[in-house]
Design an enzyme around this catalytic site. Sequence first.
Site, PDB file in Angstrom:
ATOM      1  N   TRP A 102       0.429  -1.263   0.183  1.00 31.67           N
ATOM      2  CA  TRP A 102      -0.294   0.025  -0.267  1.00 31.67           C
ATOM      3  C   TRP A 102       1.147   1.259   0.014  1.00 31.67           C
ATOM      4  CZ3 TRP A 102      -4.281  -0.851  -1.826  1.00 31.67           C
ATOM      5  CH2 TRP A 102      -4.874  -1.931  -1.534  1.00 31.67           C
ATOM      6  N   ASP A 174      -1.254   6.852   6.667  1.00 29.35           N
ATOM      7  CA  ASP A 174      -2.533   6.200   5.718  1.00 29.35           C
ATOM      8  C   ASP A 174      -2.554   5.128   6.569  1.00 29.35           C
ATOM      9  OD1 ASP A 174      -3.549   3.674   5.014  1.00 29.35           O
ATOM     10  OD2 ASP A 174      -2.868   3.441   2.985  1.00 29.35           O
ATOM     11  N   LYS A 198     -12.244  -1.837   7.111  1.00 29.38           N
ATOM     12  CA  LYS A 198     -11.309  -2.915   8.291  1.00 29.38           C
ATOM     13  C   LYS A 198     -11.766  -2.494   9.241  1.00 29.38           C
ATOM     14  CE  LYS A 198      -8.498  -2.894   4.443  1.00 29.38           C
ATOM     15  NZ  LYS A 198      -7.522  -2.425   3.108  1.00 29.38           N
TER      16      LYS A 198
HETATM   17  C1  LIG Z   1      -7.351  -1.816   1.853  1.00 32.28           C
HETATM   18  C2  LIG Z   1      -5.680  -0.667   1.949  1.00 32.28           C
HETATM   19  C3  LIG Z   1      -5.877   0.719   1.104  1.00 32.28           C
HETATM   20  C4  LIG Z   1      -7.076   0.037   0.198  1.00 32.28           C
HETATM   21  O1  LIG Z   1      -8.248   0.839   0.280  1.00 32.28           O
HETATM   22  P1  LIG Z   1      -9.119   1.252  -0.540  1.00 32.28           P
HETATM   23  O2  LIG Z   1     -10.399   1.469   0.415  1.00 32.28           O
HETATM   24  O3  LIG Z   1      -9.320   0.311  -0.693  1.00 32.28           O
HETATM   25  O4  LIG Z   1      -8.635   1.813  -1.730  1.00 32.28           O
HETATM   26  C5  LIG Z   1      -5.150   1.409   1.116  1.00 32.28           C
HETATM   27  N1  LIG Z   1      -3.884   1.197   2.178  1.00 32.28           N
HETATM   28  C6  LIG Z   1      -4.186  -0.042   3.033  1.00 32.28           C
HETATM   29  C7  LIG Z   1      -3.155   0.214   4.675  1.00 32.28           C
HETATM   30  C8  LIG Z   1      -5.156  -0.782   3.819  1.00 32.28           C
HETATM   31  O5  LIG Z   1      -5.193  -1.373   3.901  1.00 32.28           O
END
Ligand SMILES: *Cc1c(COP(=O)(O)O)cnc(C)c1O
Length: 364
Positions: A102, A174, A198
């Site tokens: 990511w 993030d 999540k």
């Molecule tokens: C799942 C995830 C993403 C992607 O998220 P989307 O909402 O599907 O764009 C980005 N960063 C991390 C750390 C993730 O776990």
Amino acid sequence: MKRVINFSAGPAAIPLEVLEQARDEMVDWNGTGCSVMEVSHRGKEYDALHHETMDLFRELAGMGSEWKVLFTTGGASTQFLMFPMNMLGAGRSADYINTGNWSKAAIKEAKRFGNITMPANMELEGGIFRSIPKQADLKFNPAAAYVHYTSNNTIFGTQWHYVPDAKGKPLVSDMSSDIFSRPLDFSGHSMIYAGAQKNLGPSGVTVVAIKESFLAKAESDLPTMMSYKVFADKDSMFNTPPCFSIYILNLVMKWLKKNGGLEGMGKVNNAKQTTLYGAIDGSKGYYTCPVDRDARSWMNVVFRLPSVDLEEKFIKDAKVAGIVQVKGYRTVGGIRFSTYNASGLKDIQTAVGFMDDFQKKNPA
Ligand SMILES: *Cc1c(COP(=O)(O)O)cnc(C)c1O
């Protein structure tokens, strides 16, 4: 009704109480005679819910009035481009610490907007990630406009267990896969963002929290729906927000509050990870975790069995035992238990019982 133990990496389990309340209110929400999906986002009922959710988020995070909470769409993946579009003028540099897929995805998008440098790159041969850099190993670019990191590597199961010191630069994270999983001092950050699916609720809404002082530096002349300033000025209602996702987010925030907030989550999540890694380490090498000890994620617990055949059997037998979505990421293999806030200690104890039993029945 049969609920399984759901270790999905995302979209992930949502607290049962939240789902039950949503079910009960589905056809008549808040005395409106409509579902929350059927009322105007300009009406007073939805407006109150919308702002309450922003306030709850700030309250749980311990964020003061210097923080602005935005609700965006397009997932964390859209933030990978929207953020540099707002904060990285052409020809400027930014630091991105690479700790996983990511992080790489964020870097790929940011490169469209400026010069990207890496204070640390933890990628090993074959695209593998196993560790988190130490503060002393971070080599910042003096010209960087900000420093970006990914707090938890959902795919390889590594996690930052400290907040990096960006040496005076705005720090951005993030936090999609570990937000609100334990107490955290957000004050060292200038902005954080997280897709909700999540640890916060359903997909469809992404939470961005940004300090007003950082927001003031955002580019003004952007396509409307890409502009943080527009989102902030319009309280994330320039266009129709993802009302239902925000409604579930609201219920999850209340569930978090009722369960002791971040402090409460931290206690449970610590007990969960201790139990799970304890079982792995206590298996005499039957279960192995490929991640460096000090980088082990509390949220995505990744491990291997003695053979791929045994891993396949493990996944099948787990499903029969009511433990689902345990297969590792497609390029990584092995097993991954994603144990976000909605999974309780009891689920982990059940899973560990299953692991012990599986090992006895299936010797290497
Ligand atoms: C799942 C995830 C993403 C992607 O998220 P989307 O909402 O599907 O764009 C980005 N960063 C991390 C750390 C993730 O776990």
